[in-house]
Design a protein around this motif. Structure first.
Motif, PDB file in Angstrom:
ATOM      1  N   GLN A  45      17.470 -56.373  35.534  1.00  0.00           N
ATOM      2  CA  GLN A  45      17.947 -56.006  34.200  1.00  0.00           C
ATOM      3  C   GLN A  45      19.138 -55.076  34.340  1.00  0.00           C
ATOM      4  O   GLN A  45      19.126 -54.126  35.105  1.00  0.00           O
ATOM      5  N   VAL A  46      20.171 -55.367  33.556  1.00  0.00           N
ATOM      6  CA  VAL A  46      21.393 -54.563  33.631  1.00  0.00           C
ATOM      7  C   VAL A  46      21.196 -53.253  32.882  1.00  0.00           C
ATOM      8  O   VAL A  46      20.684 -53.226  31.760  1.00  0.00           O
ATOM      9  N   GLN A  47      21.617 -52.184  33.507  1.00  0.00           N
ATOM     10  CA  GLN A  47      21.588 -50.873  32.862  1.00  0.00           C
ATOM     11  C   GLN A  47      22.881 -50.129  33.159  1.00  0.00           C
ATOM     12  O   GLN A  47      23.474 -50.299  34.228  1.00  0.00           O
ATOM     13  N   LEU A  48      23.286 -49.304  32.198  1.00  0.00           N
ATOM     14  CA  LEU A  48      24.426 -48.424  32.377  1.00  0.00           C
ATOM     15  C   LEU A  48      23.908 -46.989  32.346  1.00  0.00           C
ATOM     16  O   LEU A  48      23.162 -46.616  31.427  1.00  0.00           O
ATOM     17  N   VAL A  49      24.290 -46.207  33.317  1.00  0.00           N
ATOM     18  CA  VAL A  49      23.830 -44.823  33.397  1.00  0.00           C
ATOM     19  C   VAL A  49      25.036 -43.903  33.500  1.00  0.00           C
ATOM     20  O   VAL A  49      25.827 -44.012  34.444  1.00  0.00           O
ATOM     21  N   GLU A  50      25.164 -43.005  32.502  1.00  0.00           N
ATOM     22  CA  GLU A  50      26.251 -42.042  32.518  1.00  0.00           C
ATOM     23  C   GLU A  50      25.776 -40.747  33.161  1.00  0.00           C
ATOM     24  O   GLU A  50      24.593 -40.403  33.110  1.00  0.00           O
ATOM     25  N   SER A  51      26.715 -40.025  33.711  1.00  0.00           N
ATOM     26  CA  SER A  51      26.437 -38.696  34.250  1.00  0.00           C
ATOM     27  C   SER A  51      27.725 -37.890  34.241  1.00  0.00           C
ATOM     28  O   SER A  51      28.813 -38.442  34.042  1.00  0.00           O
ATOM     29  N   ILE A  73      35.145 -52.083  30.714  1.00  0.00           N
ATOM     30  CA  ILE A  73      34.285 -50.946  30.409  1.00  0.00           C
ATOM     31  C   ILE A  73      35.061 -49.951  29.570  1.00  0.00           C
ATOM     32  O   ILE A  73      36.228 -49.669  29.849  1.00  0.00           O
ATOM     33  N   GLY A  74      34.391 -49.425  28.561  1.00  0.00           N
ATOM     34  CA  GLY A  74      35.016 -48.431  27.706  1.00  0.00           C
ATOM     35  C   GLY A  74      34.166 -47.178  27.584  1.00  0.00           C
ATOM     36  O   GLY A  74      32.954 -47.225  27.773  1.00  0.00           O
ATOM     37  N   TRP A  75      34.846 -46.101  27.287  1.00  0.00           N
ATOM     38  CA  TRP A  75      34.168 -44.844  26.980  1.00  0.00           C
ATOM     39  C   TRP A  75      34.359 -44.560  25.491  1.00  0.00           C
ATOM     40  O   TRP A  75      35.476 -44.673  24.969  1.00  0.00           O
ATOM     41  N   TYR A  76      33.272 -44.205  24.839  1.00  0.00           N
ATOM     42  CA  TYR A  76      33.278 -43.866  23.427  1.00  0.00           C
ATOM     43  C   TYR A  76      32.672 -42.479  23.268  1.00  0.00           C
ATOM     44  O   TYR A  76      31.967 -41.994  24.157  1.00  0.00           O
ATOM     45  N   ARG A  77      32.923 -41.867  22.124  1.00  0.00           N
ATOM     46  CA  ARG A  77      32.283 -40.587  21.858  1.00  0.00           C
ATOM     47  C   ARG A  77      31.892 -40.488  20.396  1.00  0.00           C
ATOM     48  O   ARG A  77      32.508 -41.120  19.530  1.00  0.00           O
ATOM     49  N   GLN A  78      30.863 -39.686  20.175  1.00  0.00           N
ATOM     50  CA  GLN A  78      30.343 -39.530  18.819  1.00  0.00           C
ATOM     51  C   GLN A  78      29.916 -38.094  18.612  1.00  0.00           C
ATOM     52  O   GLN A  78      29.116 -37.562  19.391  1.00  0.00           O
ATOM     53  N   TYR A 131      29.202 -38.651  24.857  1.00  0.00           N
ATOM     54  CA  TYR A 131      30.058 -39.691  25.402  1.00  0.00           C
ATOM     55  C   TYR A 131      29.192 -40.850  25.908  1.00  0.00           C
ATOM     56  O   TYR A 131      28.232 -40.646  26.668  1.00  0.00           O
ATOM     57  N   PHE A 132      29.568 -42.046  25.487  1.00  0.00           N
ATOM     58  CA  PHE A 132      28.838 -43.256  25.849  1.00  0.00           C
ATOM     59  C   PHE A 132      29.766 -44.197  26.609  1.00  0.00           C
ATOM     60  O   PHE A 132      30.942 -44.316  26.271  1.00  0.00           O
ATOM     61  N   CYS A 133      29.226 -44.896  27.586  1.00  0.00           N
ATOM     62  CA  CYS A 133      29.999 -45.988  28.162  1.00  0.00           C
ATOM     63  C   CYS A 133      29.426 -47.312  27.657  1.00  0.00           C
ATOM     64  O   CYS A 133      28.234 -47.417  27.356  1.00  0.00           O
ATOM     65  N   GLN A 134      30.310 -48.260  27.522  1.00  0.00           N
ATOM     66  CA  GLN A 134      29.969 -49.604  27.055  1.00  0.00           C
ATOM     67  C   GLN A 134      30.634 -50.596  27.982  1.00  0.00           C
ATOM     68  O   GLN A 134      31.804 -50.438  28.340  1.00  0.00           O
ATOM     69  N   ALA A 135      29.894 -51.620  28.384  1.00  0.00           N
ATOM     70  CA  ALA A 135      30.447 -52.605  29.299  1.00  0.00           C
ATOM     71  C   ALA A 135      30.111 -54.010  28.850  1.00  0.00           C
ATOM     72  O   ALA A 135      29.006 -54.277  28.333  1.00  0.00           O
ATOM     73  N   ASP A 136      31.073 -54.893  29.037  1.00  0.00           N
ATOM     74  CA  ASP A 136      30.852 -56.332  28.832  1.00  0.00           C
ATOM     75  C   ASP A 136      30.568 -56.929  30.201  1.00  0.00           C
ATOM     76  O   ASP A 136      31.463 -57.024  31.036  1.00  0.00           O
ATOM     77  N   VAL A 137      29.330 -57.305  30.399  1.00  0.00           N
ATOM     78  CA  VAL A 137      28.841 -57.695  31.718  1.00  0.00           C
ATOM     79  C   VAL A 137      28.313 -59.121  31.680  1.00  0.00           C
ATOM     80  O   VAL A 137      27.694 -59.537  30.692  1.00  0.00           O
ATOM     81  N   ARG A 176      27.573 -60.217  28.116  1.00  0.00           N
ATOM     82  CA  ARG A 176      26.743 -59.472  27.169  1.00  0.00           C
ATOM     83  C   ARG A 176      27.212 -58.027  27.145  1.00  0.00           C
ATOM     84  O   ARG A 176      27.672 -57.500  28.156  1.00  0.00           O
ATOM     85  N   GLY A 177      27.080 -57.415  26.002  1.00  0.00           N
ATOM     86  CA  GLY A 177      27.490 -56.025  25.868  1.00  0.00           C
ATOM     87  C   GLY A 177      26.324 -55.085  26.110  1.00  0.00           C
ATOM     88  O   GLY A 177      25.206 -55.342  25.660  1.00  0.00           O
ATOM     89  N   TYR A 178      26.599 -54.016  26.837  1.00  0.00           N
ATOM     90  CA  TYR A 178      25.566 -53.031  27.146  1.00  0.00           C
ATOM     91  C   TYR A 178      26.111 -51.637  26.868  1.00  0.00           C
ATOM     92  O   TYR A 178      27.316 -51.387  27.020  1.00  0.00           O
ATOM     93  N   TRP A 179      25.216 -50.744  26.494  1.00  0.00           N
ATOM     94  CA  TRP A 179      25.551 -49.343  26.248  1.00  0.00           C
ATOM     95  C   TRP A 179      24.711 -48.459  27.156  1.00  0.00           C
ATOM     96  O   TRP A 179      23.549 -48.760  27.444  1.00  0.00           O
TER      97      TRP A 179
END
Length: 121
Positions: free
Chosen positions: A1-7, A34-39, A93-99, A108-111
């Motif tokens: 399973q694909v996962q994205l982990v920020e640090s 891959i993109g970085w977003y913030r909220q 800050y979130f990363c998002q990737a089209d993998v 598929r898009g993942y956050w």
């Protein structure tokens, strides 16, 4: 399973720097971009920086000249170097990737789960 982990998030004084990392785990065929977003609280999630598979970059006007997105393809890791930070950069800050995962027919898009960045004045 694909996962994205920020640090790499944390507390820093205005004018300081932080480097965020986003690692993609799981069996994948390719990463398209891959993109970085913030909220911030009460605000929408906005694009900060984006890096596509052809190494083209896009930056929000508010971070141009201060933030740099880069990647280490071998490590499946994307970085966001943030310099000259101001209190306005405070956000999750979130990363998002089209993998393209192994066994799937396409992208598929993942956050990621997000990492807090707080800049004190």
């Amino acid at each position: 399973q694909v996962q994205l982990v920020e640090s790499g998030g944390g507390l820093v004084q205005a004018g300081g720097s932080l480097k965020l990392s986003c690692s993609v785990s799981g069996s994948i065929v390719s990463i398209n971009g891959i993109g970085w977003y913030r909220q911030s609280p009460g605000k929408q999630r906005d694009l900060v920086a984006y890096l596509n598979s052809g190494s083209r970059t896009v930056y929000a006007d508010s971070v141009k000249g201060r933030f740099t997105i880069s990647r280490d393809s071998a490590k499946k890791t994307t970085y966001l170097q943030m310099d000259s930070l101001t209190p306005d950069d405070t956000a999750v800050y979130f990363c998002q990737a089209d993998v393209w995962p192994v066994g799937e027919r396409g992208l598929r898009g993942y956050w990621g789960q997000g990492t807090q960045v707080t800049v004190s004045s």
